[in-house]
Design an enzyme around this catalytic site. Structure first.
Site, PDB file in Angstrom:
ATOM      1  N   ILE A  14       0.845  -1.203   0.000  1.00 37.73           N
ATOM      2  CA  ILE A  14       0.000   0.000   0.000  1.00 37.73           C
ATOM      3  C   ILE A  14       0.878   1.249   0.000  1.00 37.73           C
ATOM      4  O   ILE A  14       0.596   2.233  -0.695  1.00 37.73           O
ATOM      5  CB  ILE A  14      -0.941  -0.021   1.233  1.00 37.73           C
ATOM      6  CG1 ILE A  14      -1.963  -1.168   1.100  1.00 37.73           C
ATOM      7  CG2 ILE A  14      -1.633   1.313   1.406  1.00 37.73           C
ATOM      8  CD1 ILE A  14      -2.799  -1.397   2.349  1.00 37.73           C
ATOM      9  N   TYR A 147      -2.650  -6.468  17.108  1.00 40.63           N
ATOM     10  CA  TYR A 147      -2.837  -5.605  15.931  1.00 40.63           C
ATOM     11  C   TYR A 147      -4.103  -4.741  16.078  1.00 40.63           C
ATOM     12  O   TYR A 147      -4.085  -3.535  15.805  1.00 40.63           O
ATOM     13  CB  TYR A 147      -2.925  -6.506  14.700  1.00 40.63           C
ATOM     14  CG  TYR A 147      -3.037  -5.824  13.357  1.00 40.63           C
ATOM     15  CD1 TYR A 147      -1.922  -5.286  12.725  1.00 40.63           C
ATOM     16  CD2 TYR A 147      -4.265  -5.765  12.680  1.00 40.63           C
ATOM     17  CE1 TYR A 147      -2.018  -4.698  11.470  1.00 40.63           C
ATOM     18  CE2 TYR A 147      -4.379  -5.187  11.438  1.00 40.63           C
ATOM     19  CZ  TYR A 147      -3.249  -4.649  10.825  1.00 40.63           C
ATOM     20  OH  TYR A 147      -3.367  -4.074   9.579  1.00 40.63           O
TER      21      TYR A 147
HETATM   22  P1  NDP Z   1       3.520  -4.731   3.468  1.00 38.04           P
HETATM   23  O1  NDP Z   1       3.924  -5.811   4.412  1.00 38.04           O
HETATM   24  O2  NDP Z   1       3.274  -5.072   2.040  1.00 38.04           O
HETATM   25  O3  NDP Z   1       4.607  -3.547   3.508  1.00 38.04           O
HETATM   26  C1  NDP Z   1       4.993  -3.071   4.739  1.00 38.04           C
HETATM   27  C2  NDP Z   1       5.946  -1.908   4.571  1.00 38.04           C
HETATM   28  O4  NDP Z   1       6.205  -1.395   5.883  1.00 38.04           O
HETATM   29  C3  NDP Z   1       7.286  -2.289   3.981  1.00 38.04           C
HETATM   30  O5  NDP Z   1       7.787  -1.210   3.195  1.00 38.04           O
HETATM   31  C4  NDP Z   1       8.156  -2.490   5.207  1.00 38.04           C
HETATM   32  O6  NDP Z   1       9.544  -2.273   4.969  1.00 38.04           O
HETATM   33  C5  NDP Z   1       7.603  -1.401   6.107  1.00 38.04           C
HETATM   34  N1  NDP Z   1       7.864  -1.637   7.524  1.00 38.04           N
HETATM   35  C6  NDP Z   1       7.500  -2.683   8.287  1.00 38.04           C
HETATM   36  N2  NDP Z   1       7.951  -2.518   9.545  1.00 38.04           N
HETATM   37  C7  NDP Z   1       8.616  -1.333   9.560  1.00 38.04           C
HETATM   38  C8  NDP Z   1       9.326  -0.617  10.551  1.00 38.04           C
HETATM   39  N3  NDP Z   1       9.450  -1.062  11.794  1.00 38.04           N
HETATM   40  N4  NDP Z   1       9.908   0.563  10.196  1.00 38.04           N
HETATM   41  C9  NDP Z   1       9.809   1.046   8.941  1.00 38.04           C
HETATM   42  N5  NDP Z   1       9.138   0.416   7.964  1.00 38.04           N
HETATM   43  C10 NDP Z   1       8.564  -0.771   8.269  1.00 38.04           C
HETATM   44  O7  NDP Z   1       2.246  -4.051   4.136  1.00 38.04           O
HETATM   45  P2  NDP Z   1       0.867  -3.558   3.451  1.00 38.04           P
HETATM   46  O8  NDP Z   1       1.154  -2.696   2.302  1.00 38.04           O
HETATM   47  O9  NDP Z   1      -0.025  -4.698   3.290  1.00 38.04           O
HETATM   48  O10 NDP Z   1       0.245  -2.689   4.648  1.00 38.04           O
HETATM   49  C11 NDP Z   1       0.508  -1.305   4.790  1.00 38.04           C
HETATM   50  C12 NDP Z   1      -0.311  -0.763   5.954  1.00 38.04           C
HETATM   51  O11 NDP Z   1      -1.690  -0.966   5.711  1.00 38.04           O
HETATM   52  C13 NDP Z   1       0.001  -1.447   7.281  1.00 38.04           C
HETATM   53  O12 NDP Z   1      -0.025  -0.499   8.328  1.00 38.04           O
HETATM   54  C14 NDP Z   1      -1.127  -2.430   7.434  1.00 38.04           C
HETATM   55  O13 NDP Z   1      -1.379  -2.723   8.791  1.00 38.04           O
HETATM   56  C15 NDP Z   1      -2.267  -1.657   6.808  1.00 38.04           C
HETATM   57  N6  NDP Z   1      -3.346  -2.491   6.331  1.00 38.04           N
HETATM   58  C16 NDP Z   1      -3.132  -3.399   5.323  1.00 38.04           C
HETATM   59  C17 NDP Z   1      -4.174  -4.175   4.868  1.00 38.04           C
HETATM   60  C18 NDP Z   1      -3.998  -5.141   3.741  1.00 38.04           C
HETATM   61  O14 NDP Z   1      -4.994  -5.773   3.364  1.00 38.04           O
HETATM   62  N7  NDP Z   1      -2.813  -5.297   3.156  1.00 38.04           N
HETATM   63  C19 NDP Z   1      -5.509  -4.082   5.461  1.00 38.04           C
HETATM   64  C20 NDP Z   1      -5.625  -3.099   6.480  1.00 38.04           C
HETATM   65  C21 NDP Z   1      -4.571  -2.343   6.885  1.00 38.04           C
HETATM   66  P3  NDP Z   1      10.474  -3.458   4.355  1.00 38.04           P
HETATM   67  O15 NDP Z   1      10.121  -3.523   2.890  1.00 38.04           O
HETATM   68  O16 NDP Z   1      11.851  -2.984   4.600  1.00 38.04           O
HETATM   69  O17 NDP Z   1      10.102  -4.710   5.090  1.00 38.04           O
END
Ligand code: NDP
Length: 242
Positions: A14, A147
């Site tokens: 996202i 979460y």
């Molecule tokens: P992804 O797992 O695809 O991507 C996560 C991103 O967050 C990556 O760029 C990752 O970096 C980064 N990240 C994770 N931990 C950290 C940290 N401690 N510090 C900095 N960066 C971090 O996630 P999504 O795109 O699926 O989700 C994005 C957001 O949307 C989240 O907050 C999730 O909870 C929320 N969400 C998602 C849903 C879904 O259906 N996918 C539904 C509802 C909410 P790296 O690439 O280095 O690992």
């Protein structure tokens, strides 16, 4: 001068879509990530958006990273708290580590990413903070007490900071995605998606990352200046809450 936006977790899923949509809308964008250098380098090469590595759960790391972004691009106008993780388990099986990891990443990020920029936003009388929550922070979800608690906490943070920022031109809102077609959801077994999740979504499909990105671009815009302390549910009707 184009406004400056930082998107946490802006290199994948996202966040990737949000970074690109903000760039296309004319912002100077920086994308933060945690550890996946390969994905980040690929993202930077493809989009031309600079990437910055730090842990959003680490306050000093956020201070340092945000200072680097400011030095490179200018004062930060828009913060999108998108980075998030899941560590699912029923509470009776959840470890303290699973609890702490999720609270630290998904909730502490709100303070860690907002505190270092809030003085500058107040002084410049403009700011946009958009927190990416979740449908499961709105309605709760079995196996996600960590979460759901962290994401629900984002809503409390959003509402309180919205009051504080209102007179200073700073809006603070959440976007609560439903199930979106990203790697996070790809980790859910296909059978569970087909039999349990998609049948509950009135529009009968997963959402696309770009659909969340468009909501964020709107909330970041001048057009959304009268919207603060709000939650925009983008979930295909999966959870309808007024
Ligand atoms: P992804 O797992 O695809 O991507 C996560 C991103 O967050 C990556 O760029 C990752 O970096 C980064 N990240 C994770 N931990 C950290 C940290 N401690 N510090 C900095 N960066 C971090 O996630 P999504 O795109 O699926 O989700 C994005 C957001 O949307 C989240 O907050 C999730 O909870 C929320 N969400 C998602 C849903 C879904 O259906 N996918 C539904 C509802 C909410 P790296 O690439 O280095 O690992």
């Amino acid at each position: 001068m184009a406004r400056v936006a930082i998107v946490t977790g802006g290199t994948r899923g996202i966040g990737h879509a949000i970074s690109v949509a903000l760039k296309n809308a004319g912002y100077r964008v920086a994308a933060n990530y945690a550890g996946n250098d390969e994905a980040a380098q690929k993202f930077q090469a493809e989009t031309g958006i600079p990437v910055y590595k730090w842990d959003v759960g680490d306050f000093e790391g956020c201070e340092k990273g945000l200072a680097e972004v400011t030095a490179a691009l200018g004062p930060i106008d828009v913060v999108v708290n998108n980075a998030g993780i899941t560590r699912d388990a029923m509470l009776h099986k959840m470890t303290k580590e699973q609890w702490d990891q999720v609270i630290r990443t998904d909730l502490d990020c709100c303070f860690n990413m907002s505190r270092p920029v809030i003085d500058s936003m107040r002084a410049r009388k403009f700011g946009r903070i958009v927190n990416i929550s979740s449908i499961n922070g709105r309605k709760g979800q079995m196996g996600q007490s960590n979460y759901s608690a962290a994401k629900a906490g984002m809503h409390g943070f959003t509402k309180a900071l919205a009051y504080e920022g209102a007179r200073k031109g700073i809006t603070v809102n959440t976007v609560a995605p439903g199930y979106i077609n990203t790697e996070m959801v790809a980790a859910v077994p296909k059978e569970v998606l087909d039999t349990q999740i998609i049948p509950q979504i009135p529009v009968a499909r997963l959402g696309e990352a770009e659909e969340i990105a468009r909501a964020v671009v709107f909330l970041a815009s001048d057009d959304a200046g009268f919207i603060t302390g709000a939650c925009l549910d983008v979930n295909g009707g999966h959870y309808i809450a007024l």
